[in-house]
Enzyme design. Structure first.
Site, PDB file in Angstrom:
ATOM      1  N   GLY A   1      -5.213   0.100  -6.958  1.00 15.13           N
ATOM      2  CA  GLY A   1      -5.897   0.348  -8.233  1.00 15.13           C
ATOM      3  C   GLY A   1      -5.005   1.169  -9.146  1.00 15.13           C
TER       4      GLY A   1
ATOM      5  N   GLN B   1      -3.338   7.223 -15.923  1.00 11.55           N
ATOM      6  CA  GLN B   1      -2.249   7.459 -14.963  1.00 11.55           C
ATOM      7  C   GLN B   1      -0.895   7.021 -15.531  1.00 11.55           C
ATOM      8  OE1 GLN B   1      -4.575   5.485 -11.580  1.00 11.55           O
ATOM      9  NE2 GLN B   1      -3.397   7.046 -10.501  1.00 11.55           N
TER      10      GLN B   1
ATOM     11  N   CYS C   1      -4.085   8.506  -3.887  1.00  9.47           N
ATOM     12  CA  CYS C   1      -3.976   8.308  -5.341  1.00  9.47           C
ATOM     13  C   CYS C   1      -2.498   8.279  -5.698  1.00  9.47           C
ATOM     14  CB  CYS C   1      -4.684   9.453  -6.066  1.00  9.47           C
ATOM     15  SG  CYS C   1      -4.625   9.294  -7.870  1.00  9.47           S
ATOM     16  N   LEU C   2      -2.120   7.320  -6.528  1.00  9.96           N
ATOM     17  CA  LEU C   2      -0.711   7.212  -6.919  1.00  9.96           C
ATOM     18  C   LEU C   2      -0.275   8.425  -7.736  1.00  9.96           C
ATOM     19  CD1 LEU C   2      -0.712   3.406  -7.843  1.00  9.96           C
ATOM     20  CD2 LEU C   2       0.170   4.464  -5.747  1.00  9.96           C
TER      21      LEU C   2
ATOM     22  N   HIS D   1     -13.305   5.271  -7.715  1.00  9.40           N
ATOM     23  CA  HIS D   1     -12.127   6.143  -7.861  1.00  9.40           C
ATOM     24  C   HIS D   1     -11.462   5.915  -9.227  1.00  9.40           C
ATOM     25  CE1 HIS D   1      -8.236   7.878  -6.075  1.00  9.40           C
ATOM     26  NE2 HIS D   1      -7.819   7.304  -7.198  1.00  9.40           N
ATOM     27  N   GLU D   2     -11.306   4.644  -9.616  1.00  7.88           N
ATOM     28  CA  GLU D   2     -10.623   4.340 -10.891  1.00  7.88           C
ATOM     29  C   GLU D   2     -11.490   4.723 -12.091  1.00  7.88           C
ATOM     30  OE1 GLU D   2      -7.609   3.876 -10.569  1.00  7.88           O
ATOM     31  OE2 GLU D   2      -7.633   3.263  -8.480  1.00  7.88           O
TER      32      GLU D   2
ATOM     33  N   HIS E   1     -11.211   8.293 -12.859  1.00  6.87           N
ATOM     34  CA  HIS E   1     -10.007   8.649 -13.635  1.00  6.87           C
ATOM     35  C   HIS E   1     -10.308   8.636 -15.131  1.00  6.87           C
ATOM     36  CE1 HIS E   1      -6.561   9.122 -10.978  1.00  6.87           C
ATOM     37  NE2 HIS E   1      -6.824   8.005 -10.315  1.00  6.87           N
TER      38      HIS E   1
HETATM   39  O1  K1U Z   1      -5.874   5.333  -8.473  1.00 12.76           O
HETATM   40  C1  K1U Z   1      -4.850   5.233  -7.825  1.00 12.76           C
HETATM   41  O2  K1U Z   1      -3.972   6.072  -7.917  1.00 12.76           O
HETATM   42  C2  K1U Z   1      -4.634   4.082  -6.888  1.00 12.76           C
HETATM   43  C3  K1U Z   1      -5.111   4.356  -5.464  1.00 12.76           C
HETATM   44  C4  K1U Z   1      -6.473   3.710  -5.321  1.00 12.76           C
HETATM   45  C5  K1U Z   1      -7.303   4.114  -4.152  1.00 12.76           C
HETATM   46  C6  K1U Z   1      -6.806   4.171  -2.867  1.00 12.76           C
HETATM   47  C7  K1U Z   1      -7.624   4.511  -1.810  1.00 12.76           C
HETATM   48  C8  K1U Z   1      -8.948   4.781  -2.038  1.00 12.76           C
HETATM   49  C9  K1U Z   1      -9.437   4.732  -3.313  1.00 12.76           C
HETATM   50  C10 K1U Z   1      -8.629   4.372  -4.374  1.00 12.76           C
HETATM   51  C11 K1U Z   1      -4.087   3.740  -4.521  1.00 12.76           C
HETATM   52  O3  K1U Z   1      -3.842   2.585  -4.561  1.00 12.76           O
HETATM   53  S1  K1U Z   1      -3.313   4.800  -3.385  1.00 12.76           S
HETATM   54  C12 K1U Z   1      -2.307   3.667  -2.431  1.00 12.76           C
HETATM   55  C13 K1U Z   1      -3.065   2.832  -1.453  1.00 12.76           C
HETATM   56  O4  K1U Z   1      -4.203   3.114  -1.175  1.00 12.76           O
HETATM   57  C14 K1U Z   1      -2.438   1.641  -0.839  1.00 12.76           C
HETATM   58  C15 K1U Z   1      -1.127   1.318  -1.066  1.00 12.76           C
HETATM   59  C16 K1U Z   1      -0.571   0.204  -0.460  1.00 12.76           C
HETATM   60  C17 K1U Z   1      -1.318  -0.591   0.360  1.00 12.76           C
HETATM   61  C18 K1U Z   1      -2.616  -0.260   0.605  1.00 12.76           C
HETATM   62  C19 K1U Z   1      -3.187   0.845  -0.001  1.00 12.76           C
HETATM   63 ZN    ZN Z   2      -6.107   7.614  -8.404  1.00  8.83          ZN
END
Ligand code: K1U
Ligand code: ZN
Length: 178
Positions: free
Chosen positions: A47, A52, A95-96, A137-138, A141
Site C-alpha cells: 500500500g 508518504q 510501514c514504508l 492503514h492507508e 495516513h
Molecule cells: O503504508 C505503507 O507504508 C505501506 C505498508 C502497508 C501495510 C503493511 C502491513 C500492514 C498494513 C499496511 C507496507 O506495504 S509495509 C511492507 C509490507 O508489508 C510488504 C512488503 C513486501 C511484501 C509484503 C509486504
Molecule cells: Zn504506512
C-alpha cells in the site's frame, strides 16, 4: 512511463497533516496514481498513501496480492470507510515510512470503503483480512495517523526516536560523501 517517487521517512511533519479531498480525477491525478503504484511495487509494499510521497491529497494505492503475475491493484481517490464490523482482527503492521519497524495493531476485521476510481466513478469494496488491514492503514495516513499511533506511547516513542537517529546518521553520511 510512470516514475518512482521518493518516500518520506518518519518523523516528518508532512506525515502528521490531514489531507484534502480531490475535486476532480484529472489526467494529472491519474498519472500521479500510476507513479504511486510504481513506487509501491518498487519499494516493495502492499500500500501507499499520497502524503508518504509528499502530496497532501486523499489518494491511496493498494495491492495485497503479493503476486507480480496476477496483480490486483486498487487506485482510490477520496476513500472513506462507510462501515466497520464489530469483530476485530490483530495484525503485525509495517510501514514504508517507518522502515524495519513493526507492531501488532487491532482494527475492525471487516470494512466497506467508498471511493472514486481512476475514471472518476464512485465504487464500493467490502474487505476482510489483509485487504481490510491495509485499507484502514492507508486511509489513516490521510488523517496524519500512523500505525504507531495505535500502540502504547512508550513503544511509539522508542520507534520514532530510533528512526530520528537513523535519519541523522544518514544525513551525516550524505554530507561526508558530498
Ligand atoms: O503504508 C505503507 O507504508 C505501506 C505498508 C502497508 C501495510 C503493511 C502491513 C500492514 C498494513 C499496511 C507496507 O506495504 S509495509 C511492507 C509490507 O508489508 C510488504 C512488503 C513486501 C511484501 C509484503 C509486504
Ligand atoms: Zn504506512
Amino acid at each position: 512511463m510512470a516514475s518512482i517517487l521518493p518516500i518520506i521517512i518518519a518523523p516528518d511533519p508532512r506525515l502528521k497533516e490531514p489531507c484534502v479531498s480531490v475535486e476532480r480525477v484529472t489526467p494529472e491525478i491519474v498519472a500521479f496514481m500510476d507513479d504511486m503504484l510504481e513506487t509501491m511495487y518498487d519499494a516493495p509494499g502492499i500500500g501507499l498513501a499520497a502524503p508518504q510521497v509528499g502530496r497532501l491529497l486523499r489518494i491511496i494505492v493498494v495491492d495485497v496480492s503479493k503476486d507480480p503475475d496476477n496483480p490486483q491493484p486498487y487506485q482510490m481517490v477520496n476513500p472513506e470507510v462507510v462501515w466497520t464490523s464489530e469483530e476485530t482482527f490483530e495484525y503485525e503492521e509495517g510501514c514504508l515510512s517507518l522502515p524495519e519497524h513493526y507492531a501488532e495493531v487491532t482494527r475492525p476485521a471487516k470494512v466497506r470503503v467508498r471511493y472514486r476510481d481512476r475514471a472518476g466513478v464512485e465504487q464500493e469494496v467490502e474487505a476482510q483480512g489483509l485487504l481490510a488491514v491495509c485499507l484502514q492503514h492507508e486511509i489513516d495516513h490521510l488523517e496524519g495517523t500512523l500505525f504507531v499511533d495505535h500502540i502504547s506511547k512508550l513503544k511509539r516513542n522508542v520507534i520514532l526516536r530510533k528512526l530520528q537517529k537513523t535519519k541523522k546518521h544518514l544525513r551525516i553520511q550524505d554530507m561526508a560523501e558530498a
